[in-house]
Design a protein around this motif. Structure first.
Motif, PDB file in Angstrom:
ATOM      1  N   ILE A  51     -40.475 -55.797   0.642  1.00 56.17           N
ATOM      2  CA  ILE A  51     -39.169 -55.173   0.406  1.00 56.17           C
ATOM      3  C   ILE A  51     -38.736 -54.271   1.561  1.00 56.17           C
ATOM      4  O   ILE A  51     -37.612 -54.366   2.050  1.00 56.17           O
ATOM      5  CB  ILE A  51     -39.174 -54.386  -0.925  1.00 56.17           C
ATOM      6  CG1 ILE A  51     -39.284 -55.362  -2.085  1.00 56.17           C
ATOM      7  CG2 ILE A  51     -37.927 -53.533  -1.066  1.00 56.17           C
ATOM      8  CD1 ILE A  51     -39.387 -54.705  -3.442  1.00 56.17           C
ATOM      9  N   TYR A  52     -39.638 -53.393   2.022  1.00 50.83           N
ATOM     10  CA  TYR A  52     -39.229 -52.382   3.005  1.00 50.83           C
ATOM     11  C   TYR A  52     -39.427 -52.801   4.458  1.00 50.83           C
ATOM     12  O   TYR A  52     -38.638 -52.436   5.320  1.00 50.83           O
ATOM     13  CB  TYR A  52     -39.942 -51.055   2.725  1.00 50.83           C
ATOM     14  CG  TYR A  52     -39.463 -50.458   1.420  1.00 50.83           C
ATOM     15  CD1 TYR A  52     -38.229 -49.831   1.339  1.00 50.83           C
ATOM     16  CD2 TYR A  52     -40.224 -50.566   0.264  1.00 50.83           C
ATOM     17  CE1 TYR A  52     -37.772 -49.314   0.145  1.00 50.83           C
ATOM     18  CE2 TYR A  52     -39.777 -50.053  -0.933  1.00 50.83           C
ATOM     19  CZ  TYR A  52     -38.546 -49.425  -0.993  1.00 50.83           C
ATOM     20  OH  TYR A  52     -38.091 -48.919  -2.181  1.00 50.83           O
ATOM     21  N   TYR A  53     -40.481 -53.546   4.755  1.00 52.16           N
ATOM     22  CA  TYR A  53     -40.702 -53.934   6.150  1.00 52.16           C
ATOM     23  C   TYR A  53     -40.035 -55.254   6.506  1.00 52.16           C
ATOM     24  O   TYR A  53     -39.540 -55.431   7.597  1.00 52.16           O
ATOM     25  CB  TYR A  53     -42.202 -53.993   6.482  1.00 52.16           C
ATOM     26  CG  TYR A  53     -42.783 -52.604   6.638  1.00 52.16           C
ATOM     27  CD1 TYR A  53     -42.518 -51.853   7.765  1.00 52.16           C
ATOM     28  CD2 TYR A  53     -43.567 -52.046   5.650  1.00 52.16           C
ATOM     29  CE1 TYR A  53     -43.016 -50.581   7.906  1.00 52.16           C
ATOM     30  CE2 TYR A  53     -44.074 -50.766   5.778  1.00 52.16           C
ATOM     31  CZ  TYR A  53     -43.804 -50.038   6.912  1.00 52.16           C
ATOM     32  OH  TYR A  53     -44.287 -48.778   7.038  1.00 52.16           O
ATOM     33  N   ARG A  54     -40.034 -56.173   5.594  1.00 56.24           N
ATOM     34  CA  ARG A  54     -39.414 -57.468   5.877  1.00 56.24           C
ATOM     35  C   ARG A  54     -37.964 -57.527   5.398  1.00 56.24           C
ATOM     36  O   ARG A  54     -37.272 -58.514   5.658  1.00 56.24           O
ATOM     37  CB  ARG A  54     -40.239 -58.578   5.238  1.00 56.24           C
ATOM     38  CG  ARG A  54     -41.615 -58.667   5.891  1.00 56.24           C
ATOM     39  CD  ARG A  54     -42.311 -59.964   5.656  1.00 56.24           C
ATOM     40  NE  ARG A  54     -43.553 -59.979   6.427  1.00 56.24           N
ATOM     41  CZ  ARG A  54     -44.737 -60.209   5.921  1.00 56.24           C
ATOM     42  NH1 ARG A  54     -44.876 -60.464   4.627  1.00 56.24           N
ATOM     43  NH2 ARG A  54     -45.799 -60.216   6.691  1.00 56.24           N
ATOM     44  N   GLY A  55     -37.533 -56.522   4.653  1.00 57.24           N
ATOM     45  CA  GLY A  55     -36.140 -56.419   4.246  1.00 57.24           C
ATOM     46  C   GLY A  55     -35.707 -57.442   3.207  1.00 57.24           C
ATOM     47  O   GLY A  55     -34.542 -57.804   3.142  1.00 57.24           O
ATOM     48  N   ALA A  88     -35.438 -60.487  -5.574  1.00 60.72           N
ATOM     49  CA  ALA A  88     -35.580 -61.910  -5.905  1.00 60.72           C
ATOM     50  C   ALA A  88     -36.357 -62.646  -4.815  1.00 60.72           C
ATOM     51  O   ALA A  88     -37.229 -63.472  -5.109  1.00 60.72           O
ATOM     52  CB  ALA A  88     -34.205 -62.537  -6.102  1.00 60.72           C
ATOM     53  N   GLU A  89     -36.061 -62.356  -3.549  1.00 59.41           N
ATOM     54  CA  GLU A  89     -36.779 -63.010  -2.451  1.00 59.41           C
ATOM     55  C   GLU A  89     -38.251 -62.618  -2.442  1.00 59.41           C
ATOM     56  O   GLU A  89     -39.134 -63.467  -2.255  1.00 59.41           O
ATOM     57  CB  GLU A  89     -36.136 -62.652  -1.101  1.00 59.41           C
ATOM     58  CG  GLU A  89     -34.742 -63.210  -0.910  1.00 59.41           C
ATOM     59  CD  GLU A  89     -34.036 -62.622   0.309  1.00 59.41           C
ATOM     60  OE1 GLU A  89     -33.108 -63.286   0.797  1.00 59.41           O
ATOM     61  OE2 GLU A  89     -34.407 -61.511   0.756  1.00 59.41           O
ATOM     62  N   ALA A  90     -38.520 -61.335  -2.652  1.00 63.18           N
ATOM     63  CA  ALA A  90     -39.906 -60.865  -2.682  1.00 63.18           C
ATOM     64  C   ALA A  90     -40.649 -61.508  -3.843  1.00 63.18           C
ATOM     65  O   ALA A  90     -41.819 -61.887  -3.716  1.00 63.18           O
ATOM     66  CB  ALA A  90     -39.949 -59.346  -2.797  1.00 63.18           C
ATOM     67  N   ALA A  91     -39.965 -61.656  -4.998  1.00 63.50           N
ATOM     68  CA  ALA A  91     -40.593 -62.280  -6.166  1.00 63.50           C
ATOM     69  C   ALA A  91     -40.966 -63.724  -5.849  1.00 63.50           C
ATOM     70  O   ALA A  91     -42.053 -64.193  -6.204  1.00 63.50           O
ATOM     71  CB  ALA A  91     -39.648 -62.221  -7.361  1.00 63.50           C
ATOM     72  N   VAL A  95     -44.350 -63.877  -8.286  1.00 67.31           N
ATOM     73  CA  VAL A  95     -44.325 -63.078  -9.520  1.00 67.31           C
ATOM     74  C   VAL A  95     -42.875 -62.926  -9.972  1.00 67.31           C
ATOM     75  O   VAL A  95     -41.955 -63.110  -9.176  1.00 67.31           O
ATOM     76  CB  VAL A  95     -44.966 -61.676  -9.295  1.00 67.31           C
ATOM     77  CG1 VAL A  95     -46.455 -61.790  -8.975  1.00 67.31           C
ATOM     78  CG2 VAL A  95     -44.260 -60.885  -8.226  1.00 67.31           C
ATOM     79  N   PRO A  96     -42.638 -62.582 -11.222  1.00 63.03           N
ATOM     80  CA  PRO A  96     -41.264 -62.400 -11.706  1.00 63.03           C
ATOM     81  C   PRO A  96     -40.595 -61.192 -11.038  1.00 63.03           C
ATOM     82  O   PRO A  96     -41.269 -60.245 -10.637  1.00 63.03           O
ATOM     83  CB  PRO A  96     -41.426 -62.156 -13.209  1.00 63.03           C
ATOM     84  CG  PRO A  96     -42.810 -62.546 -13.552  1.00 63.03           C
ATOM     85  CD  PRO A  96     -43.618 -62.487 -12.315  1.00 63.03           C
ATOM     86  N   PRO A  97     -39.258 -61.206 -10.945  1.00 63.20           N
ATOM     87  CA  PRO A  97     -38.531 -60.087 -10.335  1.00 63.20           C
ATOM     88  C   PRO A  97     -38.808 -58.752 -11.024  1.00 63.20           C
ATOM     89  O   PRO A  97     -38.891 -57.720 -10.357  1.00 63.20           O
ATOM     90  CB  PRO A  97     -37.056 -60.472 -10.473  1.00 63.20           C
ATOM     91  CG  PRO A  97     -37.056 -61.961 -10.568  1.00 63.20           C
ATOM     92  CD  PRO A  97     -38.347 -62.321 -11.254  1.00 63.20           C
ATOM     93  N   GLY A  98     -38.948 -58.743 -12.328  1.00 65.07           N
ATOM     94  CA  GLY A  98     -39.253 -57.502 -13.052  1.00 65.07           C
ATOM     95  C   GLY A  98     -40.580 -56.908 -12.598  1.00 65.07           C
ATOM     96  O   GLY A  98     -40.734 -55.688 -12.505  1.00 65.07           O
ATOM     97  N   LYS A 122     -40.031 -55.181  -9.262  1.00 66.93           N
ATOM     98  CA  LYS A 122     -39.399 -53.877  -9.463  1.00 66.93           C
ATOM     99  C   LYS A 122     -40.417 -52.848  -9.943  1.00 66.93           C
ATOM    100  O   LYS A 122     -40.480 -51.725  -9.437  1.00 66.93           O
ATOM    101  CB  LYS A 122     -38.260 -53.978 -10.477  1.00 66.93           C
ATOM    102  CG  LYS A 122     -37.036 -54.687  -9.970  1.00 66.93           C
ATOM    103  CD  LYS A 122     -35.974 -54.715 -11.059  1.00 66.93           C
ATOM    104  CE  LYS A 122     -34.782 -55.556 -10.665  1.00 66.93           C
ATOM    105  NZ  LYS A 122     -33.785 -55.577 -11.723  1.00 66.93           N
ATOM    106  N   SER A 123     -41.206 -53.220 -10.911  1.00 70.10           N
ATOM    107  CA  SER A 123     -42.205 -52.319 -11.469  1.00 70.10           C
ATOM    108  C   SER A 123     -43.243 -51.939 -10.419  1.00 70.10           C
ATOM    109  O   SER A 123     -43.593 -50.772 -10.258  1.00 70.10           O
ATOM    110  CB  SER A 123     -42.887 -52.990 -12.671  1.00 70.10           C
ATOM    111  OG  SER A 123     -43.946 -52.205 -13.135  1.00 70.10           O
ATOM    112  N   ARG A 124     -43.735 -52.944  -9.691  1.00 70.40           N
ATOM    113  CA  ARG A 124     -44.757 -52.660  -8.669  1.00 70.40           C
ATOM    114  C   ARG A 124     -44.185 -51.800  -7.546  1.00 70.40           C
ATOM    115  O   ARG A 124     -44.888 -50.939  -7.006  1.00 70.40           O
ATOM    116  CB  ARG A 124     -45.303 -53.959  -8.080  1.00 70.40           C
ATOM    117  CG  ARG A 124     -46.279 -54.653  -9.003  1.00 70.40           C
ATOM    118  CD  ARG A 124     -46.876 -55.867  -8.329  1.00 70.40           C
ATOM    119  NE  ARG A 124     -47.734 -56.606  -9.261  1.00 70.40           N
ATOM    120  CZ  ARG A 124     -48.243 -57.790  -9.007  1.00 70.40           C
ATOM    121  NH1 ARG A 124     -47.988 -58.401  -7.853  1.00 70.40           N
ATOM    122  NH2 ARG A 124     -49.010 -58.395  -9.901  1.00 70.40           N
ATOM    123  N   SER A 125     -42.928 -52.023  -7.176  1.00 72.59           N
ATOM    124  CA  SER A 125     -42.354 -51.210  -6.101  1.00 72.59           C
ATOM    125  C   SER A 125     -42.207 -49.753  -6.549  1.00 72.59           C
ATOM    126  O   SER A 125     -42.469 -48.836  -5.767  1.00 72.59           O
ATOM    127  CB  SER A 125     -41.012 -51.770  -5.633  1.00 72.59           C
ATOM    128  OG  SER A 125     -40.017 -51.638  -6.616  1.00 72.59           O
TER     129      SER A 125
END
Length: 183
Positions: A137-141, A145-148, A153-156, A159-162
Motif C-alpha cells: 500500500i505505502y511503498y508500491r502505491g 483492491a490491488e494489494a488484495a 486475501v480479501p480487501p477487508g 484494510k484490517s491488516r493495514s
C-alpha cells in the motif's frame, strides 16, 4: 580644451560641485560611450561614470593642479573600474538564478536516509503479514483492491491488516499507541 587650467577651484561652497558638473558637461558623453563599449551594458556603464566622477570629486585638487589631460585621467579611472569589476566578478562563483529549467538546490538528504533506515528496521520488527500489506500500500502505491489481489486475501483483510500494521509500526517506533501490540 582638455587641460586642467580651464577649471579652477573656488573657495566658495560648492566649488567642487561646480568642477564636477563642468567635468560631466564636457566629458560625460565620451566617458559614458567609452564605459558602454567596455562593459557592453548601459546600466553598468552609468555606474562606472558615476563612480569615476565620485573619484574625480575626491581628487579634485589633483585634477586642478595636474598638468596632464583631464579626459585621459577620467578614461583611465573608468577603465580601471571596469577592470576591477570584471576581476571581482571572475573571483566570485557564478550566481545561478532559480528558473523552471534549473531545479532548486536540494537540502541535505542525510535525514531522509536516516529516516529510511529507521523505518526499514521497524518494518523488520512487525509480522510478515503486516509488513507485506504496508509494502504494497505505502511503498508500491497500490490501492486496497490491488494489494488484495497481489497478496491473495480479501480487501477487508487488507484494510484490517493495514490498520493493525500501522499501530504495530507506531509501537516499534515509540509513537502513539506504543503500548498496544497488534493482533
Amino acid at each position: 580644451m582638455g587641460r586642467t587650467d580651464r577649471w579652477s577651484r573656488t573657495g566658495e561652497p560648492g566649488g567642487d560641485e561646480a568642477l564636477i558638473r563642468s567635468l560631466y558637461d564636457e566629458h560625460g558623453r565620451a566617458l559614458l560611450a567609452y564605459a558602454t563599449r567596455l562593459t557592453g551594458d548601459r546600466a553598468a556603464a552609468e555606474d562606472v561614470v558615476q563612480e569615476t566622477l565620485v573619484r574625480a570629486w575626491r581628487h579634485a585638487d589633483d585634477l586642478v593642479e595636474s598638468k596632464g589631460s583631464v579626459r585621459g585621467w577620467l578614461l583611465t579611472v573608468a577603465r580601471n573600474l571596469v577592470t576591477d569589476r570584471a576581476r571581482a566578478k571572475a573571483a566570485r562563483p557564478t550566481e545561478v538564478a532559480e528558473s523552471p529549467s534549473t531545479p532548486p538546490v536540494q537540502r541535505d538528504h542525510s535525514e531522509a536516509v536516516v529516516d529510511t533506515l529507521v523505518v526499514l528496521d521497524a518494518l523488520d520488527q512487525v509480522s510478515p503479514e503486516h509488513r507485506d500489506v504496508l509494502v504494497e500500500i505505502y511503498y508500491r502505491g497500490r490501492s486496497v483492491a490491488e494489494a488484495a489481489t497481489v497478496l491473495g486475501v480479501p480487501p477487508g483483510t487488507v484494510k484490517s491488516r493495514s490498520y493493525y500494521a500501522l499501530r504495530a509500526l507506531r509501537g516499534v517506533l515509540g509513537g502513539v499507541g506504543a503500548g498496544e501490540v497488534a493482533r
